[in-house]
Design an enzyme around this catalytic site. Structure first.
Site, PDB file in Angstrom:
ATOM      1  N   TRP A 420       0.815  -1.215   0.000  1.00 30.74           N
ATOM      2  CA  TRP A 420       0.000   0.000   0.000  1.00 30.74           C
ATOM      3  C   TRP A 420       0.850   1.266   0.000  1.00 30.74           C
ATOM      4  O   TRP A 420       0.349   2.353  -0.310  1.00 30.74           O
ATOM      5  CB  TRP A 420      -0.943   0.003   1.204  1.00 30.74           C
ATOM      6  N   ILE A 425       1.486   5.923  -5.267  1.00 28.32           N
ATOM      7  CA  ILE A 425       2.309   6.912  -4.563  1.00 28.32           C
ATOM      8  C   ILE A 425       1.555   8.216  -4.292  1.00 28.32           C
ATOM      9  O   ILE A 425       1.688   8.779  -3.193  1.00 28.32           O
ATOM     10  CB  ILE A 425       3.609   7.176  -5.341  1.00 28.32           C
ATOM     11  N   PRO A 426       0.756   8.777  -5.218  1.00 25.24           N
ATOM     12  CA  PRO A 426       0.038  10.022  -4.889  1.00 25.24           C
ATOM     13  C   PRO A 426      -0.853   9.890  -3.662  1.00 25.24           C
ATOM     14  O   PRO A 426      -0.857  10.771  -2.785  1.00 25.24           O
ATOM     15  CB  PRO A 426      -0.778  10.297  -6.159  1.00 25.24           C
ATOM     16  N   VAL A 427      -1.608   8.787  -3.547  1.00 25.40           N
ATOM     17  CA  VAL A 427      -2.477   8.596  -2.387  1.00 25.40           C
ATOM     18  C   VAL A 427      -1.649   8.347  -1.126  1.00 25.40           C
ATOM     19  O   VAL A 427      -1.964   8.856  -0.045  1.00 25.40           O
ATOM     20  CB  VAL A 427      -3.451   7.428  -2.638  1.00 25.40           C
ATOM     21  N   HIS A 428      -0.573   7.577  -1.256  1.00 23.56           N
ATOM     22  CA  HIS A 428       0.287   7.310  -0.088  1.00 23.56           C
ATOM     23  C   HIS A 428       0.888   8.603   0.455  1.00 23.56           C
ATOM     24  O   HIS A 428       0.909   8.826   1.673  1.00 23.56           O
ATOM     25  CB  HIS A 428       1.390   6.331  -0.480  1.00 23.56           C
ATOM     26  N   HIS A 461     -13.269   3.923  -0.710  1.00 26.31           N
ATOM     27  CA  HIS A 461     -13.519   2.747  -1.549  1.00 26.31           C
ATOM     28  C   HIS A 461     -15.009   2.398  -1.553  1.00 26.31           C
ATOM     29  O   HIS A 461     -15.587   2.105  -2.613  1.00 26.31           O
ATOM     30  CB  HIS A 461     -12.705   1.545  -1.046  1.00 26.31           C
TER      31      HIS A 461
END
Length: 540
Positions: A420, A425-428, A461
């Site tokens: 995860w 990467i943008p969300v992380h 989600h």
């Protein structure tokens, strides 16, 4: 004359005696050297023979290291080295392990990898051929186009209307930031106002979608995804501007404090005063703010392929036309490929799973789940490449956005937590910057911060699935929250490694199609219950 001749003869004889003595001495010296070299050679051979025998029978670990060194070469390279040796130097037998033994040090199994890929292609090719024989060609691009442009009207495209209306929220936040920068509103009021505004930004399209007549869920998913992205971007925008305001105020106080010193008024107090030398980023933010509060800067951020706002983004010097053309071709081609695979491969499989799933026939449900796992995972991998590589690089190239790290090596993830952290990467980065780090700075535990990150991800989600399908189920929410204990298993029990990587892939291969089957089954129950019991053209 005779005396001269005698002296000449005596000189020749003396010269011959001297040279002969030198010659004999040289021969004796060479013979001595030859004898010594033979002794050294025999002594070395006996030592090597003894060491070879001792290592062959009593030093297995040393042999393993030797074999590992030798097996850095291929068998063909070893054969060439052996061919260069003489017949007496060639050794037929040596202490060595079989290649499948772990102690052999052999790691080159490239041929088996090629065989696995070939078997995978052949097996899936057979499934694809069977699918075409049973159902015929179901792919219809004209049907896609007619569905897209059916009843062309602004109000017949509610998702497009909602996306255009979302600019109201963006412009409201922009003018609010301007007002706050002038000092007319405080940060406390801004926090409450922004919370209400972003919640409204997410709630209004959800309400319209739920109350609107039944529509294609695919378009609703796309629209809801854009609303979620805009909401995350606006959170980052107001958060960073808040940090910039605080930095601006702190730098103003620092300048006032060191006003009596040289350089205190010209904005160089950071370089002149040791107590501010670690506040360079603070000074940079204070220097740029509030000049970055422009509408063009905000809309550049809203279009950029990132969720984290910065006062100044890295930019490239030019747009590479060849690179741009390749990304456009990939986006178009892979988009059509995904649509074709869904229509030809996944739709019949999902439809045929409704009967066994409603009757709760475990064996048939398991068979359908495994049958759906392969096409679902193939489509997921294609979707990942087309979105995180092709599309985001396309947008970045058009906007000359220089940071292209949209993913890392998630395929090597040995733990769920590492997966995860690397696949999106943008969300992380957004979750780390605006949820995890603020919570840990405010004395929340790391486990609480991790749970908050997964809960926010689980909420979105579920938002992106339940709202477009016009029903509320918690399968996606539960699936995301289940990642927390699964992460504990891979981190603490399995402890990564090859087994951890297998667990990560297995959770993706089985978890996604299971969620798809449950949501589609419930959607059929609510919207088309007659199709559950009626025989379909897809039924075996």
């Amino acid at each position: 004359m005779h005396s001269c001749h005698s002296r000449y003869i005596d000189r020749v004889r003396s010269f011959t005696r001297v040279n002969g003595a030198l010659f004999e001495t040289s021969l004796a010296f060479l013979a001595h050297i030859h004898v010594k070299m033979d002794e050294v050679r025999r002594r070395k051979a006996s030592v090597e023979s003894k060491e070879s025998q001792e290592s062959s029978w009593s030093s297995v670990g040393t042999n393993a290291q030797t074999n590992q060194t030798k097996r850095k070469f291929s068998f063909a390279q070893q054969r060439q080295l052996e061919d260069k040796k003489g017949p007496c130097e060639r050794q037929v037998h040596r202490a060595q392990d079989s290649l499948f033994s772990q102690s052999s040090g052999w790691t080159n199994f490239r041929g088996f990898f090629n065989l696995s890929i070939l078997l995978l292609v052949i097996s899936n090719g057979r499934v694809a051929l069977e699918n075409v024989i049973k159902y015929g060609i179901l792919i219809s691009p004209l049907q896609w186009i007619s569905l897209l442009f059916k009843d062309i009207s602004f109000w017949n495209w509610p998702n497009l209307a909602l996306l255009i209306a979302s600019n109201v929220t963006i412009i409201t936040i922009f003018f609010s930031e301007l007002i706050i920068s002038y000092g007319w509103l405080g940060n406390r009021f801004a926090g409450v106002f922004y919370t209400f505004l972003i919640a409204t930004h997410l709630s209004v399209p959800a309400i319209f979608t739920l109350l609107a007549p039944a529509q294609n869920p695919i378009f609703a998913v796309a629209a809801m995804s854009i609303f979620v992205i805009e909401a995350l971007k606006m959170v980052s925008y107001v958060h960073v501007n808040y940090w910039a305001r605080c930095a601006h105020e702190e730098m103003a106080q620092a300048k006032q404090k060191h006003k009596h010193l040289p350089g205190g008024e010209d904005g160089k107090c950071t370089a002149l005063h040791p107590d501010l030398k670690d506040e360079l980023s603070l000074y940079e933010m204070a220097r740029l703010y509030p000049s970055t509060l422009t509408l063009s800067n905000l809309y550049y951020f809203m279009l950029a392929p990132t969720l984290c706002y910065e006062l100044k983004f890295p930019r490239t010097h030019r747009i590479r036309k060849h690179f741009l053309l390749k990304r456009i071709v990939e986006v178009v081609f892979l988009g059509f490929l995904i649509a074709a695979l869904i229509q030809q491969w996944m739709v019949p499989t999902v439809h045929n799973s409704m009967g066994p799933l409603s009757e709760m026939e475990f064996t048939r449900c398991l068979e359908r789940l495994l049958k759906l796992a392969v096409p679902n995972h193939v489509i997921w991998l294609i979707f990942f490449y087309s979105t995180f590589h092709s599309l985001l690089n396309l947008i970045a190239e058009v906007l000359r956005f220089a940071d292209r790290e949209f993913y890392r090596d998630f395929w090597n993830a040995e733990t769920v937590s590492y997966f995860w952290k690397t696949w999106n990467i943008p969300v992380h980065r957004w979750a780390l910057r605006h949820i995890y780090m603020p919570m840990t700075r405010n004395n929340w535990s790391k486990s609480s911060a991790v749970f908050a990150v997964f809960f926010v991800s689980a909420f979105f989600h579920e938002y992106l699935v339940s709202v477009p399908l016009q029903m509320f189920r918690i399968w996606a929410l539960m699936g995301m929250l289940a990642q927390v204990p699964l992460s504990f298993v891979t981190d603490r029990i399995v402890k990564g490694g090859r087994a951890g990587n297998v667990v990560v892939w297995l959770s993706l291969i089985v978890g996604q199609p299971l969620a798809i089957l449950m949501y589609v089954h419930d959607w059929y129950i609510i919207h088309h219950p007659q199709l559950i019991t009626e025989n379909s053209i897809y039924e075996f």
